[in-house]
Design a protein around this motif. Sequence first.
Motif, PDB file in Angstrom:
ATOM      1  N   GLN A 265       0.791  -1.238   0.046  1.00  0.00           N
ATOM      2  CA  GLN A 265       0.010   0.031  -0.218  1.00  0.00           C
ATOM      3  C   GLN A 265       0.782   1.168  -0.203  1.00  0.00           C
ATOM      4  N   PHE A 266       1.976   1.164   0.736  1.00  0.00           N
ATOM      5  CA  PHE A 266       2.911   2.385   0.907  1.00  0.00           C
ATOM      6  C   PHE A 266       3.596   2.679  -0.831  1.00  0.00           C
ATOM      7  N   ARG A 267       3.698   1.775  -1.169  1.00  0.00           N
ATOM      8  CA  ARG A 267       4.271   1.996  -2.929  1.00  0.00           C
ATOM      9  C   ARG A 267       3.296   2.740  -3.685  1.00  0.00           C
ATOM     10  N   HIS A 268       1.925   2.532  -3.299  1.00  0.00           N
ATOM     11  CA  HIS A 268       1.138   3.382  -4.004  1.00  0.00           C
ATOM     12  C   HIS A 268       0.406   4.894  -3.092  1.00  0.00           C
ATOM     13  N   ASP A 269       1.241   5.178  -2.389  1.00  0.00           N
ATOM     14  CA  ASP A 269       0.760   6.239  -1.445  1.00  0.00           C
ATOM     15  C   ASP A 269       2.209   7.185  -1.073  1.00  0.00           C
ATOM     16  N   ARG A 270       2.648   7.717  -2.343  1.00  0.00           N
ATOM     17  CA  ARG A 270       4.111   8.264  -2.121  1.00  0.00           C
ATOM     18  C   ARG A 270       4.128   9.498  -1.275  1.00  0.00           C
ATOM     19  N   ARG A 271       2.945  10.056  -1.063  1.00  0.00           N
ATOM     20  CA  ARG A 271       3.157  11.437  -0.488  1.00  0.00           C
ATOM     21  C   ARG A 271       3.277  10.932   1.338  1.00  0.00           C
ATOM     22  N   THR A 272       2.647   9.944   1.762  1.00  0.00           N
ATOM     23  CA  THR A 272       2.537   9.350   3.088  1.00  0.00           C
ATOM     24  C   THR A 272       4.123   8.935   3.314  1.00  0.00           C
ATOM     25  N   VAL A 273       4.508   8.049   2.177  1.00  0.00           N
ATOM     26  CA  VAL A 273       6.010   7.840   2.438  1.00  0.00           C
ATOM     27  C   VAL A 273       7.137   8.781   2.436  1.00  0.00           C
ATOM     28  N   ALA A 274       6.778   9.945   1.659  1.00  0.00           N
ATOM     29  CA  ALA A 274       7.688  11.003   1.736  1.00  0.00           C
ATOM     30  C   ALA A 274       7.626  11.789   3.096  1.00  0.00           C
ATOM     31  N   LEU A 275       6.352  11.965   3.728  1.00  0.00           N
ATOM     32  CA  LEU A 275       6.007  12.506   4.968  1.00  0.00           C
ATOM     33  C   LEU A 275       6.738  11.832   6.095  1.00  0.00           C
ATOM     34  N   MET A 276       6.902  10.346   6.091  1.00  0.00           N
ATOM     35  CA  MET A 276       7.242   9.825   7.026  1.00  0.00           C
ATOM     36  C   MET A 276       8.990   9.832   7.096  1.00  0.00           C
ATOM     37  N   VAL A 277       9.327   9.521   5.854  1.00  0.00           N
ATOM     38  CA  VAL A 277      10.843   9.563   5.553  1.00  0.00           C
ATOM     39  C   VAL A 277      11.465  10.877   5.671  1.00  0.00           C
ATOM     40  N   LEU A 278      10.913  11.995   5.295  1.00  0.00           N
ATOM     41  CA  LEU A 278      11.724  13.206   4.716  1.00  0.00           C
ATOM     42  C   LEU A 278      11.496  14.219   5.964  1.00  0.00           C
ATOM     43  N   MET A 279      10.055  14.228   6.293  1.00  0.00           N
ATOM     44  CA  MET A 279       9.703  15.437   7.225  1.00  0.00           C
ATOM     45  C   MET A 279      10.942  15.394   8.448  1.00  0.00           C
ATOM     46  N   PRO A 280      11.291  14.403   9.178  1.00  0.00           N
ATOM     47  CA  PRO A 280      12.178  14.668  10.423  1.00  0.00           C
ATOM     48  C   PRO A 280      13.501  15.221   9.736  1.00  0.00           C
ATOM     49  N   SER A 281      13.823  14.728   8.734  1.00  0.00           N
ATOM     50  CA  SER A 281      15.157  15.644   8.298  1.00  0.00           C
ATOM     51  C   SER A 281      14.893  16.882   7.814  1.00  0.00           C
ATOM     52  N   LEU A 282      13.883  17.194   7.281  1.00  0.00           N
ATOM     53  CA  LEU A 282      13.649  18.647   6.815  1.00  0.00           C
ATOM     54  C   LEU A 282      13.347  19.556   7.977  1.00  0.00           C
ATOM     55  N   LEU A 283      12.748  19.042   9.066  1.00  0.00           N
ATOM     56  CA  LEU A 283      12.755  19.598  10.433  1.00  0.00           C
ATOM     57  C   LEU A 283      14.009  19.790  10.940  1.00  0.00           C
ATOM     58  N   LEU A 284      14.898  18.902  11.090  1.00  0.00           N
ATOM     59  CA  LEU A 284      16.357  18.971  11.704  1.00  0.00           C
ATOM     60  C   LEU A 284      16.999  20.199  10.946  1.00  0.00           C
ATOM     61  N   ILE A 285      16.896  20.022   9.341  1.00  0.00           N
ATOM     62  CA  ILE A 285      17.559  21.155   8.533  1.00  0.00           C
ATOM     63  C   ILE A 285      16.962  22.589   9.107  1.00  0.00           C
ATOM     64  N   LEU A 286      15.727  22.569   9.149  1.00  0.00           N
ATOM     65  CA  LEU A 286      15.278  23.856   9.397  1.00  0.00           C
ATOM     66  C   LEU A 286      15.926  24.468  10.832  1.00  0.00           C
ATOM     67  N   LEU A 287      15.705  23.495  11.692  1.00  0.00           N
ATOM     68  CA  LEU A 287      16.257  24.035  13.236  1.00  0.00           C
ATOM     69  C   LEU A 287      17.658  24.313  13.200  1.00  0.00           C
ATOM     70  N   ARG A 288      18.398  23.482  12.408  1.00  0.00           N
ATOM     71  CA  ARG A 288      20.202  23.803  12.334  1.00  0.00           C
ATOM     72  C   ARG A 288      20.189  25.061  11.981  1.00  0.00           C
ATOM     73  N   PHE A 289      19.473  25.702  10.907  1.00  0.00           N
ATOM     74  CA  PHE A 289      19.609  26.918  10.373  1.00  0.00           C
ATOM     75  C   PHE A 289      18.941  27.970  11.252  1.00  0.00           C
ATOM     76  N   VAL A 290      18.065  27.606  12.164  1.00  0.00           N
ATOM     77  CA  VAL A 290      17.449  28.466  13.236  1.00  0.00           C
ATOM     78  C   VAL A 290      18.420  28.746  14.244  1.00  0.00           C
ATOM     79  N   PHE A 291      19.251  27.627  14.648  1.00  0.00           N
ATOM     80  CA  PHE A 291      20.164  27.817  15.817  1.00  0.00           C
ATOM     81  C   PHE A 291      21.203  28.415  15.104  1.00  0.00           C
ATOM     82  N   ASN A 292      21.833  28.134  13.927  1.00  0.00           N
ATOM     83  CA  ASN A 292      22.850  28.705  13.286  1.00  0.00           C
ATOM     84  C   ASN A 292      24.347  28.580  14.005  1.00  0.00           C
TER      85      ASN A 292
END
Length: 244
Positions: A16-43
């Motif tokens: 089912q995940f193979r046919h729901d790419r948005r959910t997979v992208a949310l689960m896999v990429l979102m923590p990394s994107l938030l970490l990147i954001l906070l890294r530049f917030v802390f600077n």
Amino acid sequence: MNTAILLATTARILSQFRHDRRTVALMVLMPSLLLILLRFVFNSDQAFSRAAPALLAVFPFAIMFIVTSITTLRERTTATLERLMTMPMGKLDLLFGYALAFGIVALVQVLVAVGISLTWLGLEIGGSVWLLVVIAGLDALLGTALGLFASAFARTEFQAVQFMPLFVMPQVLLCGLFAPREAMTPVLEWLSNVMPLSYAVDALTAVTTSSDITGELVRNLAIVAACGLLALVLGAVTLRRRTP
């Protein structure tokens, strides 16, 4: 539990995940994107390295909780669970199959987040990288298990989202991310001591600051794993075939 049924359930969810790419992208990429954001917030590499252990616990935990709870509820409201449970399938087969499928995605999620943190964001650790991955993975599995448990009490996807302030936010606020747990008032410190996310944060902090594998670190890992297993068992007990 029946191993063949458990693995079949896992394979179905992954398909089912193979046919729901948005959910997979949310689960896999979102923590990394938030970490990147906070890294530049802390600077600052130093400030980010201090906060990163807690963030590596909080982000996968929260995201896996909300995605798992909504996905499981959707299967119940569409009567998929009702059809599955007419087959010779135990509740533990079903829930552990879900946990294994989401656990595989959680492992990929953690590997991506840790890899980006170590190579690009400047996170420095004193312990083993693989132990860091194991702890963060257990934490993501804990979020998955609690999501499966919480989904049993929701009737709509909106209600599933509403459980996040109950199951997730108190743990985020009291895990030591914003203030040391020992500096909290006695009541808040006691609450922090009974919340599993606190032990995941402590374990990740220990790995990033020291290469020693202490008894306290092993205890913290055992508590996180035991809480995840308990949530799965409670989820099996409270699992309903469908939502009225």
